[in-house]
Design an enzyme around this catalytic site. Structure first.
Site, PDB file in Angstrom:
ATOM      1  N   TYR A 147      43.257  38.735  58.250  1.00 41.11           N
ATOM      2  CA  TYR A 147      42.826  37.664  57.929  1.00 41.11           C
ATOM      3  C   TYR A 147      43.787  36.055  58.802  1.00 41.11           C
ATOM      4  CZ  TYR A 147      42.233  41.269  54.209  1.00 41.11           C
ATOM      5  OH  TYR A 147      40.939  41.966  53.128  1.00 41.11           O
ATOM      6  N   HIS A 167      42.410  30.893  53.052  1.00 43.27           N
ATOM      7  CA  HIS A 167      43.714  31.745  52.785  1.00 43.27           C
ATOM      8  C   HIS A 167      45.874  31.757  53.053  1.00 43.27           C
ATOM      9  CE1 HIS A 167      43.816  32.521  47.896  1.00 43.27           C
ATOM     10  NE2 HIS A 167      43.332  33.941  47.978  1.00 43.27           N
ATOM     11  N   PHE A 225      49.548  41.655  50.222  1.00 45.22           N
ATOM     12  CA  PHE A 225      48.407  41.042  49.326  1.00 45.22           C
ATOM     13  C   PHE A 225      48.129  39.809  48.391  1.00 45.22           C
ATOM     14  CE2 PHE A 225      46.543  44.790  52.083  1.00 45.22           C
ATOM     15  CZ  PHE A 225      45.461  44.150  52.626  1.00 45.22           C
ATOM     16  N   ASN A 264      47.398  38.578  45.648  1.00 48.31           N
ATOM     17  CA  ASN A 264      47.696  38.808  43.671  1.00 48.31           C
ATOM     18  C   ASN A 264      48.656  39.600  43.650  1.00 48.31           C
ATOM     19  OD1 ASN A 264      45.116  37.633  44.276  1.00 48.31           O
ATOM     20  ND2 ASN A 264      43.807  39.003  43.957  1.00 48.31           N
ATOM     21  N   ASN A 314      45.629  33.013  42.554  1.00 45.89           N
ATOM     22  CA  ASN A 314      45.866  33.879  41.555  1.00 45.89           C
ATOM     23  C   ASN A 314      47.141  34.487  42.558  1.00 45.89           C
ATOM     24  OD1 ASN A 314      43.358  35.002  40.306  1.00 45.89           O
ATOM     25  ND2 ASN A 314      42.698  35.573  42.001  1.00 45.89           N
TER      26      ASN A 314
END
Length: 185
Positions: free
Chosen positions: A14, A19, A64, A66, A112
């Site tokens: 990531y 994001h 993570f 969310n 989120n």
């Protein structure tokens, strides 16, 4: 004390994705202020230091995206921080690439990670800095936010990360109103 949180997903795959721009903002802020963000506690990588003589804790949740609220709730309960002294930096697809939007409070919008934070803290009364990553013209939204910036956008995003860092520094030293007036774009 100010708690400065950058949102993102843990793991090498990531790194440098849209994001994870919140993590990148924390990295830039840490570098500018000689703060090491290495200590794993409260389900996050953390680093304590000062900005303009004010104590700060830089945070990159490792839960993570969310589930970001789990980490931040732990931190808020441990340090007994007033929500007004929390600043969350995160990506926003509803703002053009390279644009900053600083707000004193507000809803999560479609994000989120912010939904998790607001739900678990039971308040939306904390500052946030939204970093524009743009929206895909077509294709899957998840693929877009988990994708990397194209070569031509990288200089813009590096400059945006610099401005986001300056916005946090101004907020910590001079307050949210000054930061909003100077850096909202």
């Amino acid at each position: 004390m100010h708690i400065i949180v950058g949102l993102g997903n843990p793991g090498k795959k990531y790194d440098a994705t849209r994001h994870n721009i919140g993590f990148e903002a924390i990295d830039m802020l840490a570098k500018r202020n000689n703060i090491e963000v290495k200590k794993l506690k409260h389900k996050a990588l953390c680093g304590e230091g000062t900005i303009g003589g004010n104590k700060v804790l830089l945070v990159k949740p490792q839960t993570f995206m969310n589930l970001s609220g789990q980490s931040l709730l732990d931190i808020v309960q441990f340090y007994k921080v007033d929500p007004k002294n929390i600043v969350v930096l995160y990506d926003d697809i509803d703002i053009p690439v390279g644009t900053l939007r600083i707000r004193e409070k507000g809803s999560s919008g479609t994000h989120n990670g912010m939904k998790s934070i607001i739900y678990l803290l039971q308040t939306d009364q904390f500052p946030r800095i939204r970093i524009g990553v743009g929206k895909p013209q077509f294709g899957d939204l998840a693929d877009y936010v988990l994708g990397r910036f194209p070569k031509e956008e990288i200089p813009t995003m590096l400059e945006t990360l610099e401005r986001a860092s300056q916005a946090v520094e101004t907020l910590v030293k001079d307050g949210i109103a000054v930061s909003m007036n100077r850096y909202n774009g």
